[in-house]
Structures are given as C-alpha cells and as structure tokens.
Design an enzyme around this catalytic site. Structure first.
Site, PDB file in Angstrom:
ATOM      1  N   HIS A 229       0.079   1.705  -8.228  1.00  0.00           N
ATOM      2  CA  HIS A 229      -0.768   2.899  -8.129  1.00  0.00           C
ATOM      3  C   HIS A 229      -2.030   2.777  -8.985  1.00  0.00           C
ATOM      4  CE1 HIS A 229       2.934   5.576  -6.988  1.00  0.00           C
ATOM      5  NE2 HIS A 229       2.527   4.805  -5.985  1.00  0.00           N
TER       6      HIS A 229
ATOM      7  N   LEU B  45       0.868  -1.171   0.000  1.00  0.00           N
ATOM      8  CA  LEU B  45       0.000   0.000   0.000  1.00  0.00           C
ATOM      9  C   LEU B  45       0.904   1.219   0.000  1.00  0.00           C
ATOM     10  CD1 LEU B  45      -2.762  -0.888   2.649  1.00  0.00           C
ATOM     11  CD2 LEU B  45      -2.976  -0.936   0.160  1.00  0.00           C
ATOM     12  N   ASP B  46       0.489   2.269  -0.690  1.00  0.00           N
ATOM     13  CA  ASP B  46       1.281   3.498  -0.709  1.00  0.00           C
ATOM     14  C   ASP B  46       1.397   4.091   0.691  1.00  0.00           C
ATOM     15  OD1 ASP B  46       1.403   3.186  -3.434  1.00  0.00           O
ATOM     16  OD2 ASP B  46      -0.188   4.628  -3.854  1.00  0.00           O
ATOM     17  N   ARG B  47       2.375   4.970   0.847  1.00  0.00           N
ATOM     18  CA  ARG B  47       2.605   5.612   2.140  1.00  0.00           C
ATOM     19  C   ARG B  47       1.342   6.284   2.672  1.00  0.00           C
ATOM     20  NH1 ARG B  47       7.049   7.701   4.840  1.00  0.00           N
ATOM     21  NH2 ARG B  47       8.489   7.432   3.101  1.00  0.00           N
TER      22      ARG B  47
END
Length: 270
Positions: free
Chosen positions: A215, A134-136
């Site tokens: 993304h 998962l992205d930051r």
C-alpha cells in the site's frame, strides 16, 4: 519457529524416491513443467498426474513433484508433449474489483479468472503468475508471466524497476507536499526512496516509485495529507499500459529486455 526449507519440492520428492536429480538444463518438477510449457495449468496437471494420465519415459507417474529434465519423454493421455518452453510476459489492464490472489472470499473474482476469460486457446494451457500485486480497488497495468525467473526479477527490491501511478487525491497538493514525496516520506516501515512526483491536475498526482511496499502509494500520499480516492498504475519500467480495461497483449522481446530490464536468453524464444 522452524525455518522453512529452501529445498525445491521436486528435489525433496526425488530424494524421498531415491531418484537422481536431473543433470543439465533447467531442472523442474513435473506439474510445474507442464504448466510452464503450456500443456496445461499446474492445478490441472497435478490432477492429471494423480489420476495416472501422465507417463514419463514410458512409465505412469503419479507424483506431481517428480523431477524432470532435458531428454525426458512425457505423454499425457497417450500423446507426447514437449516440455520446451518460451518466456511469455503479458500486459493486462486490471479493472477495479478482482483481487490478485488465487481465490476471493468476497466473490468478486480474481485477476487470474479475468485473464483466463480473455486468453486465446494457444495461451490457455500455461500457468500464469502475477508479477507483484495491485489492491482490489486499484486499476491499471498488471504483468503476468509463465516463468518464475521473471517474477523474481520484477519483484526483487534490488531491481529498482520503476512503477508509475496516477492518483486522484483529497485536497490539492502544493509544492511542499510534492517535494516531500520526492525526497522520501517516513512511514512506519522506514523512509521511502526518493520518488518522482508531479501534478497532472489540481487533485491528480503522478508518482513514480522504485520500490513496492505494501500500500505504499496510498500511505505516502496519506502521510503528506492527501489520502487517495482512486489509484491507477500506468507503467512499469518503460512499458506503458496501452490496452483497454479487462484485456491483454503479449509483450515483445524488446519490451521485456529493454523496457523491463530482463535478459531474454536464446531458450526463451521459439
């Protein structure tokens, strides 16, 4: 460019030493076997092995990639340790900020550090692998496991494991935008698979995917004219996030097999 060898590192080490590879059962290499069985995390195991604190069949072993298999007697600091293992899958509620990497150059921290901070002693000796990323700035359900077989299952494109996201976006998506998401959106790396898409609020889209490109949710919504403001993963397969932010729980065998489609073998349970 030279092709990367697919030979396991433990087997390469065995060949260098002229040792036989383990026969039968699940062959492994020593440091990883200690982490998989919950004796100590792999980096700690590697340090202990190189320091001469680990014995295999009565002999000090200083090679972290030494092959081990069923029947080997392993001792750490003189105490016998079982390499029997069981499958663990943990549900963790990722907060915004930490990264899904081994280190964070920005100093915010990693999800591994956040998870270990809330683990009980009984689970602290395992090596934990994140299942996907998962992205930051993305929050929500992140799975961890002690078994790389489950990592492969959870991240393999052919598994088609669904992932449900809730995205707050710019603007108010209309039915035409939602239909584009459902049919597939042309991105720079190709057409996406059809997705489930619906509005939960005028500026909140629920999007369910069966693939996990880099993304992807953000790129799909930007492509239909509604860039993401905030993103949350609510479910993977039929497993729905149900713990507070920053906390975890272990999944039950039925959740792993029925909810995530992973076959739990007899040796995977205590």
């Amino acid at each position: 460019m030279a092709r990367k060898s697919k030979t396991p590192r433990w087997l390469e080490a065995a060949r260098r030493r002229g040792a036989d590879a383990p026969v039968g059962g699940r062959a492994d290499w020593l440091a990883r076997a200690l982490g998989r069985a919950g004796v100590m995390p792999r980096t700690q195991a590697e340090a202990a092995i190189r320091a001469g604190r680990v014995e295999v069949d009565g002999q000090v072993e200083v090679e972290p990639f030494a092959p081990v298999g069923p029947g080997r007697v392993v001792r750490v600091d003189g105490r016998e340790c079982s390499l029997d293992t069981r499958l663990w899958v943990l549900m963790f509620h990722k907060p915004a900020g930490p990264v899904v990497h081994g280190s964070d150059p920005e100093g915010v921290g990693t999800v591994f550090e956040r998870l270990r901070a809330v683990l009980p002693e009984s689970l602290s000796g395992y090596e934990w692998y994140a299942v996907g990323r998962l992205d930051r700035d993305t929050t929500g359900l992140l799975l961890f496991t002690n078994d790389e077989r489950f990592v492969r299952h959870g991240t393999a494109p052919e598994t088609h494991l669904t992932k449900r996201y809730v995205a707050r976006v710019e603007g108010r998506p209309d039915e035409a935008a939602l239909q584009r998401l459902r049919e597939g959106v042309e991105l720079e790396d190709g057409l996406t698979r059809p997705a489930e898409a619906r509005l939960r609020e005028p500026e909140v889209v629920e999007l369910t995917l069966t693939e996990g490109r880099h993304h992807q949710v953000k790129r799909m919504l930007a492509a239909v004219g509604h860039p993401v403001v905030a993103l949350h993963r609510a479910a993977v397969g039929r497993v729905v996030l149900d713990v507070p932010e920053g906390t975890f729980r272990a999944l039950r065998d039925g959740e792993i097999s029925e909810g995530l489609g992973f076959r739990v073998e007899p040796q995977d349970v205590p």
